[in-house]
Structure formats: C-alpha cells, structure tokens
Design a protein around this motif. Sequence first.
Motif, PDB file in Angstrom:
ATOM      1  N   ASP A 139       7.775   2.776   6.127  1.00  0.00           N
ATOM      2  CA  ASP A 139       6.477   2.669   5.104  1.00  0.00           C
ATOM      3  C   ASP A 139       6.671   3.890   4.493  1.00  0.00           C
ATOM      4  OD1 ASP A 139       4.290   1.448   4.189  1.00  0.00           O
ATOM      5  OD2 ASP A 139       3.056   2.293   5.836  1.00  0.00           O
ATOM      6  N   GLY A 140       7.510   3.582   3.553  1.00  0.00           N
ATOM      7  CA  GLY A 140       7.373   4.923   2.268  1.00  0.00           C
ATOM      8  C   GLY A 140       6.129   5.116   1.530  1.00  0.00           C
ATOM      9  N   LEU A 141       5.660   6.189   0.983  1.00  0.00           N
ATOM     10  CA  LEU A 141       4.327   6.501   0.520  1.00  0.00           C
ATOM     11  C   LEU A 141       4.562   7.131  -0.820  1.00  0.00           C
ATOM     12  CD1 LEU A 141       2.163   7.776   3.467  1.00  0.00           C
ATOM     13  CD2 LEU A 141       2.516   5.540   2.971  1.00  0.00           C
ATOM     14  N   THR A 142       5.850   7.031  -1.402  1.00  0.00           N
ATOM     15  CA  THR A 142       6.126   7.691  -2.742  1.00  0.00           C
ATOM     16  C   THR A 142       6.591   6.417  -3.538  1.00  0.00           C
ATOM     17  OG1 THR A 142       8.442   8.125  -2.100  1.00  0.00           O
ATOM     18  CG2 THR A 142       6.758   9.739  -1.711  1.00  0.00           C
ATOM     19  N   PRO A 143       6.806   6.776  -4.704  1.00  0.00           N
ATOM     20  CA  PRO A 143       7.414   5.620  -5.676  1.00  0.00           C
ATOM     21  C   PRO A 143       8.787   5.283  -5.173  1.00  0.00           C
ATOM     22  CG  PRO A 143       6.314   7.099  -7.279  1.00  0.00           C
ATOM     23  CD  PRO A 143       6.296   7.719  -5.842  1.00  0.00           C
ATOM     24  N   ASP A 144       9.747   6.008  -4.787  1.00  0.00           N
ATOM     25  CA  ASP A 144      11.038   5.979  -4.212  1.00  0.00           C
ATOM     26  C   ASP A 144      10.905   5.213  -2.983  1.00  0.00           C
ATOM     27  OD1 ASP A 144      12.490   6.893  -6.597  1.00  0.00           O
ATOM     28  OD2 ASP A 144      12.660   8.815  -5.537  1.00  0.00           O
ATOM     29  N   GLY A 145      10.006   5.573  -2.203  1.00  0.00           N
ATOM     30  CA  GLY A 145       9.741   4.982  -0.771  1.00  0.00           C
ATOM     31  C   GLY A 145       9.319   3.246  -1.185  1.00  0.00           C
ATOM     32  N   VAL A 146       8.617   2.986  -2.155  1.00  0.00           N
ATOM     33  CA  VAL A 146       7.784   1.730  -2.176  1.00  0.00           C
ATOM     34  C   VAL A 146       9.113   0.783  -2.497  1.00  0.00           C
ATOM     35  CG1 VAL A 146       6.581   0.241  -3.541  1.00  0.00           C
ATOM     36  CG2 VAL A 146       5.609   2.337  -2.630  1.00  0.00           C
ATOM     37  N   THR A 147       9.895   1.334  -3.639  1.00  0.00           N
ATOM     38  CA  THR A 147      11.068   0.493  -4.112  1.00  0.00           C
ATOM     39  C   THR A 147      11.908   0.297  -2.978  1.00  0.00           C
ATOM     40  OG1 THR A 147      11.912   2.382  -4.975  1.00  0.00           O
ATOM     41  CG2 THR A 147      10.549   1.103  -6.373  1.00  0.00           C
ATOM     42  N   SER A 148      12.509   1.276  -2.083  1.00  0.00           N
ATOM     43  CA  SER A 148      13.121   1.161  -1.014  1.00  0.00           C
ATOM     44  C   SER A 148      12.830   0.297  -0.134  1.00  0.00           C
ATOM     45  CB  SER A 148      13.515   2.511  -0.474  1.00  0.00           C
ATOM     46  OG  SER A 148      14.175   3.413  -1.275  1.00  0.00           O
ATOM     47  N   LYS A 149      11.414   0.189  -0.017  1.00  0.00           N
ATOM     48  CA  LYS A 149      10.848  -0.626   1.067  1.00  0.00           C
ATOM     49  C   LYS A 149      10.987  -2.058   0.555  1.00  0.00           C
ATOM     50  CE  LYS A 149       6.695   0.726   2.000  1.00  0.00           C
ATOM     51  NZ  LYS A 149       5.166   0.830   1.845  1.00  0.00           N
ATOM     52  N   ILE A 150      10.705  -2.550  -0.646  1.00  0.00           N
ATOM     53  CA  ILE A 150      10.721  -3.617  -1.126  1.00  0.00           C
ATOM     54  C   ILE A 150      12.194  -4.568  -1.256  1.00  0.00           C
ATOM     55  CG2 ILE A 150      10.651  -4.982  -3.347  1.00  0.00           C
ATOM     56  CD1 ILE A 150       8.528  -3.299  -4.162  1.00  0.00           C
ATOM     57  N   ALA A 151      13.219  -3.298  -1.241  1.00  0.00           N
ATOM     58  CA  ALA A 151      14.892  -3.907  -1.309  1.00  0.00           C
ATOM     59  C   ALA A 151      15.180  -4.073   0.213  1.00  0.00           C
ATOM     60  CB  ALA A 151      15.537  -2.614  -1.949  1.00  0.00           C
ATOM     61  N   ALA A 152      14.492  -3.239   1.005  1.00  0.00           N
ATOM     62  CA  ALA A 152      14.869  -3.466   2.494  1.00  0.00           C
ATOM     63  C   ALA A 152      14.235  -4.651   2.820  1.00  0.00           C
ATOM     64  CB  ALA A 152      14.411  -2.393   3.444  1.00  0.00           C
ATOM     65  N   ILE A 153      13.152  -5.085   2.713  1.00  0.00           N
ATOM     66  CA  ILE A 153      12.517  -6.351   2.850  1.00  0.00           C
ATOM     67  C   ILE A 153      13.320  -7.433   2.461  1.00  0.00           C
ATOM     68  CG2 ILE A 153      10.719  -8.018   2.730  1.00  0.00           C
ATOM     69  CD1 ILE A 153       8.562  -5.153   2.554  1.00  0.00           C
ATOM     70  N   GLY A 154      13.621  -7.338   1.346  1.00  0.00           N
ATOM     71  CA  GLY A 154      14.459  -8.378   0.773  1.00  0.00           C
ATOM     72  C   GLY A 154      15.869  -8.679   1.387  1.00  0.00           C
ATOM     73  N   ALA A 155      16.703  -7.392   1.591  1.00  0.00           N
ATOM     74  CA  ALA A 155      17.871  -7.563   2.341  1.00  0.00           C
ATOM     75  C   ALA A 155      17.802  -8.255   3.820  1.00  0.00           C
ATOM     76  CB  ALA A 155      18.298  -6.220   2.427  1.00  0.00           C
ATOM     77  N   ALA A 156      16.377  -7.845   4.325  1.00  0.00           N
ATOM     78  CA  ALA A 156      16.619  -8.485   5.686  1.00  0.00           C
ATOM     79  C   ALA A 156      16.209 -10.041   5.680  1.00  0.00           C
ATOM     80  CB  ALA A 156      15.237  -8.008   6.501  1.00  0.00           C
ATOM     81  N   ILE A 157      15.650 -10.223   4.728  1.00  0.00           N
ATOM     82  CA  ILE A 157      15.605 -11.917   4.582  1.00  0.00           C
ATOM     83  C   ILE A 157      16.305 -12.728   3.794  1.00  0.00           C
ATOM     84  CG2 ILE A 157      13.093 -11.691   5.163  1.00  0.00           C
ATOM     85  CD1 ILE A 157      12.232 -12.390   2.249  1.00  0.00           C
ATOM     86  N   GLY A 158      17.532 -12.309   3.407  1.00  0.00           N
ATOM     87  CA  GLY A 158      18.772 -12.813   2.597  1.00  0.00           C
ATOM     88  C   GLY A 158      18.078 -12.887   1.166  1.00  0.00           C
ATOM     89  N   ALA A 159      17.282 -12.166   0.621  1.00  0.00           N
ATOM     90  CA  ALA A 159      16.709 -12.098  -0.612  1.00  0.00           C
ATOM     91  C   ALA A 159      16.891 -10.786  -1.456  1.00  0.00           C
ATOM     92  CB  ALA A 159      15.343 -12.688  -0.750  1.00  0.00           C
ATOM     93  N   ALA A 160      18.100 -10.389  -1.313  1.00  0.00           N
ATOM     94  CA  ALA A 160      18.385  -8.897  -1.839  1.00  0.00           C
ATOM     95  C   ALA A 160      18.268  -9.158  -3.401  1.00  0.00           C
ATOM     96  CB  ALA A 160      19.793  -8.681  -1.322  1.00  0.00           C
ATOM     97  N   ALA A 161      18.787  -9.913  -4.267  1.00  0.00           N
ATOM     98  CA  ALA A 161      18.638  -9.845  -5.606  1.00  0.00           C
ATOM     99  C   ALA A 161      17.376  -9.974  -6.113  1.00  0.00           C
ATOM    100  CB  ALA A 161      19.670 -11.007  -6.136  1.00  0.00           C
ATOM    101  N   PRO A 162      16.452 -11.011  -5.813  1.00  0.00           N
ATOM    102  CA  PRO A 162      15.222 -10.938  -6.392  1.00  0.00           C
ATOM    103  C   PRO A 162      14.291  -9.616  -5.690  1.00  0.00           C
ATOM    104  CG  PRO A 162      15.395 -12.712  -4.691  1.00  0.00           C
ATOM    105  CD  PRO A 162      16.743 -12.177  -5.136  1.00  0.00           C
ATOM    106  N   ALA A 163      14.789  -9.249  -4.712  1.00  0.00           N
ATOM    107  CA  ALA A 163      13.884  -8.077  -4.316  1.00  0.00           C
ATOM    108  C   ALA A 163      14.257  -6.869  -4.979  1.00  0.00           C
ATOM    109  CB  ALA A 163      14.299  -7.753  -2.754  1.00  0.00           C
TER     110      ALA A 163
END
Length: 319
Positions: A139-163
């Motif tokens: 649960d990142g609390l910085t701009p980089d933390g948020v964008t990394s979080k979004i990418a990690a969620i997408g990767a976990a559900i097989g949606a890396a490109a749209p994430a």
Amino acid sequence: MSGSRITKAHGGLRQPNRREMTAALALSALGLGGLALPAALPGAALAQTPDRIVVAGGVITEVIYALGLQDRIVGVDSTSQFPAEALKQKANVGYVRALSAEGVLSLKPSLIMAIDGAGPPDAVSLLTESGVKIARIHDGLTPDGVTSKIAAIGAAIGAAAPAERLAAQTKARFDELATLRSGIAKKKRVLFLLSLQNGRAMVGGRNSSADGIITLAGGINVADAIEGYKPMTDEAIAAAAPDMVLMMRNSSAHNTTPDELFTMPAFSQTPAATGKRLVHMDGLYLLGFGPRTPMAARDLMAAIYPEAAIPPLKTAAAP
C-alpha cells in the motif's frame, strides 16, 4: 465431519487442530466437501486464471473496476466503497483487518488479493495454508507507490498492459498536481483528526495515509511528531497551531460540526478556530491512494488554499 464445516468440540468429540482446520477450509473452498484430494495433485485444483477473485482492500477493488474487470470479483471487504455497486453486487467478506478465513474460502476463490494490513494474522495464515493463491499488494503512499500498486494489481490478475496504461495516466495527474503544488508560496498547517473518543483526539502522524495526502496537497502535517495514528494531547494540539482541521465524512453517523469542534479547549485557541476551518472529505477518496488520489489531493489543496483558486486537473478529463 464434513470438510465444508468446522465444529467445536462437543461431548466426546475432539477439537480439530490447526492442520485439520486448514485442510477442511481448503476442501470447502474447492467445493469437494469431505472428499480428499489425491496426494499427487496438490495444485491441480487451483484455477489457472484468476476468474474468482476475493479482494481485501478497497483500493484493489477500485483499480480492478477501473480496469473494467469487475466481473472477475466474487467477494470484497467492507472498505470497498468505490464504486458503490461493489458492495451491492459482490459478497462482503467483512472488514479488511477482521477477515474470516472460512468466509473467504466459501466463495471458492482462485485468487485472494490482500492489501498491507489485511488480517487478522491467524486468518491470513489459514488462507496461506489453504493452497489458494494469494497476491499481497503493498500500500504505497507516494506517487511512485500508487503507480507501482496499480501495476502490481494488474500483473496479479493478468491485465498488465491495461494496468500500465492506467498507471501512466495516474502518473500524469500526479505530475500536474506537482506543478500546482510548486506554485504555493507559503504552506499552511493541517491537522488530520481521525476521531474524538471521550474528548481525546486521534490524529494522523508521520508515515500515515493522512500524512501522505496532506503532503501531496501542499500542506504541513502538524502531527508529524507522532508515528501513525495515535492520540494527541490538548496541549500538543494547541501548540501545533493548525490552520485547518481535516476529517473524514461519515455517511452513516453524525459528523462533527465546526461549532462542536472549536468550542473544545484543544481547538478553540488554534488559528483554525478563527474561521472555523474544518473540512470533511470522503474517506476512501481521501486516503485510498489509488487512481483517484491526484484528484483527491487537488481537492484538498483547494480546501487548504481557497484564496489560490486552485484549478481542476486538466489530465483528470483524459480517457
């Protein structure tokens, strides 16, 4: 004893031990009742794609909906309040820090996604031992933390490109926010008030989500001498001299009013009391640290600096 139900010891029955409980919960999650899995097939029953996702963390739910993949979700926790239909359409597995392992596994998930702090530890341990795949999201609390979080969620559900596209869009909004923040000549002092319990103020200190959003909005967190969310004395509040007090909006209960707050001794002598500067904002919007966070920080900036006429983010209108 059926694998889909765990009972307490009664009469002459023996209380099941932890290993038996884990096995029973796992069998229940796979819909196999009291049948035993062949030893040679330990992972065969796990879904190859996460088409039955249980989410513990409102920001994870928000991102999956933003990606248009909400049909894969079968259960959410009670902090999943955006979009509103999530809690209406999906099974509710309880509060993120008070999950029931049996309740989660009863939804037969192929993937469990858990944000930092999801618990309790015993439930998480049982979920881990069940064999169901778990994706733990930082649960990142910085701009980089948020964008990394979004990418990690997408990767976990097989949606890396749209994430990655959503993360890039969110980064552009953070960049525009930084430009607005750079135009603030004199920063104001803000106190985040989580609650008032028997007259004691629970506030957001350093390394808290409240601290993160105040910083993004160009304010100074006056409770930075405190770590996380902890009580703050009346004397410390008065000495901190906040220009504004920030609280979460409560949709189901009473919201503290400016008159109520600024008649309290701790707040009555602060600069915020002069103009009764108390601002309420939606909790998940304010502290969720997901795709909407740049807009939330912009709105908070406009509340902190009303004289600056902070404009809306131009990038917020991007598809």
